[in-house]
Design a protein around this motif. Structure first.
Motif, mmCIF file in Angstrom:
data_model
loop_
_atom_site.group_PDB
_atom_site.id
_atom_site.type_symbol
_atom_site.label_atom_id
_atom_site.label_comp_id
_atom_site.label_asym_id
_atom_site.label_seq_id
_atom_site.Cartn_x
_atom_site.Cartn_y
_atom_site.Cartn_z
ATOM 1 N N ASN A 1 19.155 10.943 -3.093
ATOM 2 C CA ASN A 1 18.453 11.276 -4.333
ATOM 3 C C ASN A 1 16.953 11.157 -4.077
ATOM 4 O O ASN A 1 16.349 10.105 -4.244
ATOM 5 N N ILE A 2 16.340 12.251 -3.647
ATOM 6 C CA ILE A 2 14.942 12.234 -3.230
ATOM 7 C C ILE A 2 14.019 11.838 -4.378
ATOM 8 O O ILE A 2 13.025 11.142 -4.188
ATOM 9 N N ALA A 3 14.344 12.232 -5.588
ATOM 10 C CA ALA A 3 13.458 11.993 -6.722
ATOM 11 C C ALA A 3 13.250 10.502 -6.983
ATOM 12 O O ALA A 3 12.180 10.084 -7.418
ATOM 13 N N GLU A 4 14.298 9.693 -6.739
ATOM 14 C CA GLU A 4 14.211 8.267 -7.050
ATOM 15 C C GLU A 4 14.215 7.387 -5.803
ATOM 16 O O GLU A 4 14.221 6.166 -5.901
ATOM 17 N N ALA A 5 14.203 7.996 -4.624
ATOM 18 C CA ALA A 5 14.268 7.228 -3.385
ATOM 19 C C ALA A 5 12.925 6.592 -3.057
ATOM 20 O O ALA A 5 11.863 7.159 -3.316
ATOM 21 N N LEU A 6 12.990 5.396 -2.483
ATOM 22 C CA LEU A 6 11.806 4.731 -1.970
ATOM 23 C C LEU A 6 11.638 5.108 -0.501
ATOM 24 O O LEU A 6 12.620 5.399 0.179
ATOM 25 N N PRO A 7 10.402 5.113 0.020
ATOM 26 C CA PRO A 7 10.202 5.404 1.446
ATOM 27 C C PRO A 7 10.977 4.400 2.303
ATOM 28 O O PRO A 7 10.713 3.193 2.238
ATOM 29 N N THR B 1 0.805 -1.223 0.000
ATOM 30 C CA THR B 1 0.000 0.000 0.000
ATOM 31 C C THR B 1 0.839 1.275 0.000
ATOM 32 O O THR B 1 0.323 2.339 -0.320
ATOM 33 N N THR B 2 2.124 1.179 0.346
ATOM 34 C CA THR B 2 2.953 2.390 0.450
ATOM 35 C C THR B 2 4.107 2.424 -0.538
ATOM 36 O O THR B 2 4.826 3.427 -0.607
ATOM 37 N N LEU B 3 4.307 1.350 -1.285
ATOM 38 C CA LEU B 3 5.337 1.293 -2.316
ATOM 39 C C LEU B 3 4.682 0.983 -3.660
ATOM 40 O O LEU B 3 3.580 0.444 -3.706
ATOM 41 N N PRO B 4 5.349 1.312 -4.766
ATOM 42 C CA PRO B 4 4.852 0.845 -6.063
ATOM 43 C C PRO B 4 4.782 -0.681 -6.079
ATOM 44 O O PRO B 4 5.585 -1.360 -5.426
ATOM 45 N N LEU B 5 3.823 -1.236 -6.817
ATOM 46 C CA LEU B 5 3.621 -2.685 -6.819
ATOM 47 C C LEU B 5 4.887 -3.449 -7.211
ATOM 48 O O LEU B 5 5.209 -4.476 -6.622
ATOM 49 N N ALA B 6 5.595 -2.965 -8.208
ATOM 50 C CA ALA B 6 6.795 -3.665 -8.677
ATOM 51 C C ALA B 6 7.841 -3.747 -7.578
ATOM 52 O O ALA B 6 8.407 -4.815 -7.302
ATOM 53 N N GLU B 7 8.111 -2.610 -6.912
ATOM 54 C CA GLU B 7 9.125 -2.574 -5.868
ATOM 55 C C GLU B 7 8.730 -3.437 -4.677
ATOM 56 O O GLU B 7 9.556 -4.164 -4.118
ATOM 57 N N ILE C 1 11.934 -1.081 4.870
ATOM 58 C CA ILE C 1 12.246 -1.889 6.063
ATOM 59 C C ILE C 1 11.089 -2.832 6.386
ATOM 60 O O ILE C 1 11.297 -4.021 6.669
ATOM 61 N N ILE C 2 9.853 -2.310 6.315
ATOM 62 C CA ILE C 2 8.687 -3.146 6.588
ATOM 63 C C ILE C 2 8.565 -4.266 5.555
ATOM 64 O O ILE C 2 8.234 -5.414 5.883
ATOM 65 N N ALA C 3 8.856 -3.954 4.289
ATOM 66 C CA ALA C 3 8.807 -4.979 3.241
ATOM 67 C C ALA C 3 9.813 -6.093 3.527
ATOM 68 O O ALA C 3 9.506 -7.277 3.352
ATOM 69 N N LEU C 4 11.018 -5.720 3.966
ATOM 70 C CA LEU C 4 12.036 -6.718 4.287
ATOM 71 C C LEU C 4 11.643 -7.531 5.524
ATOM 72 O O LEU C 4 11.904 -8.739 5.585
ATOM 73 N N LEU C 5 11.001 -6.880 6.490
ATOM 74 C CA LEU C 5 10.496 -7.614 7.652
ATOM 75 C C LEU C 5 9.417 -8.608 7.223
ATOM 76 O O LEU C 5 9.312 -9.707 7.780
#
Length: 298
Positions: free
Chosen positions: A149-155, A93-99, A160-164
């Motif tokens: 690089n704020i323009a291309e950075a992921l939250p 819900t907080t990242l693009p689906l691909a990432e 971290i939550i995705a890796l958890l």
């Protein structure tokens, strides 16, 4: 030139493609209802309710006890699976689906380490290659964060939550491997919604949102598509060699990327393509590379 026939694809691979599509559609439904105001805990509760109905029906059809034999380990599998699912859904819900999908596929690294520590399994050469490629790929994906690089950075918190979530999934998977020696697969599957539904219901209550009819349908589809994914995965493993079948699971990343572009206008960055490619390459090598190392030894 002969026309392509879908029947020419091996049955196991067809089931794995069905599984990948089911899980990708599940993720798209999760993201869509979240974008339209449904909290993550409520989505988890809805998915657990659908899974509970389907899984309970399956267990009773087989004439099995819903409680199983190793109740403590089954309960732990349910708790870890619930925590992992909440993390995965938050990432979706907080990242693009691909990432979000690519980060979930770092789980072979965690599974290998947990297998070494908990089950005393040896780290084979293919697994070491997998770990190396996955870690390099992860660094490539998050390096815009590290370089500012704020323009291309992921939250960062979402990563971290995705890796958890991937870690939790790996822990649950290792426990399932141990449980499979004494428990029927249907009982193992049932324990997840038995644990997830009460936990998610308590957590969702302070922020409960009454969904519209269309969102209610999509919440039901979250559970339905999950069952489709699990069914395809199970049948693929039964009809195809595990390594060959699991290699095709990574088509889910392609499906998720296409759904992200089509539904949410999410275009992955170059770092996602590069890092994701390394992670997928590592995971694929882990799935099929063991035979290469065995041949060299022989």
């Amino acid at each position: 030139m002969p026309a392509f026939s879908f029947s020419a694809i091996p049955v196991g691979i067809r089931f794995m493609l069905l599984s990948a599509l089911g899980f990708a559609l599940m993720s798209a439904c999760v993201k869509y209802v979240a974008v339209n105001g449904i909290p993550v805990f409520e989505i988890v509760a809805a998915r657990a309710l659908v899974s509970l109905i389907i899984s309970y029906t399956d267990v009773k059809r087989k004439g099995l006890s819903v409680w199983g034999n190793n109740k403590q380990l089954l309960l732990l599998r349910g708790v870890l699976g619930t925590a992992a699912l909440m993390c995965v859904y938050y990432a979706v819900t907080t990242l693009p689906l691909a990432e979000a999908t690519v980060l979930q596929y770092t789980h072979p690294v965690f599974t290998a380490v947990l297998g070494l520590v908990l089950l005393k399994e040896r780290l084979q050469g293919a697994t070491l290659v997998c770990i190396t490629l996955c870690l390099i790929g992860l660094y490539v994906m998050v390096q815009p964060n590290l370089n500012g690089n704020i323009a291309e950075a992921l939250p960062t918190f979402s990563v971290i939550i995705a890796l958890l979530g991937a870690l939790g999934s790996s822990m649950a998977y290792v426990i399932v491997r141990k449980l499979s020696r004494t428990e029927d697969s249907s009982v193992i599957i049932l324990y997840f919604p038995m644990v997830a539904l009460p936990i998610a219901t308590v957590l969702m209550w302070p922020q409960f949102v009454m969904p519209s009819l269309s969102l209610t349908l999509l919440l039901v589809l979250v559970g339905v598509f999950t069952q489709v994914g699990q069914y395809g995965l199970t049948k693929a493993m039964q009809t195809q060699q595990a390594g060959e079948a699991s290699a095709y699971a990574y088509i889910q990343i392609v499906f998720s990327t296409l759904l992200g572009v089509w539904i949410f206008n999410e275009v992955p960055s170059i770092w996602t393509y590069l890092g994701g490619g390394l992670i997928v390459a590592g995971a694929l090598f882990n799935a099929v590379g063991h035979r290469i190392f065995r041949r060299r030894i022989v």
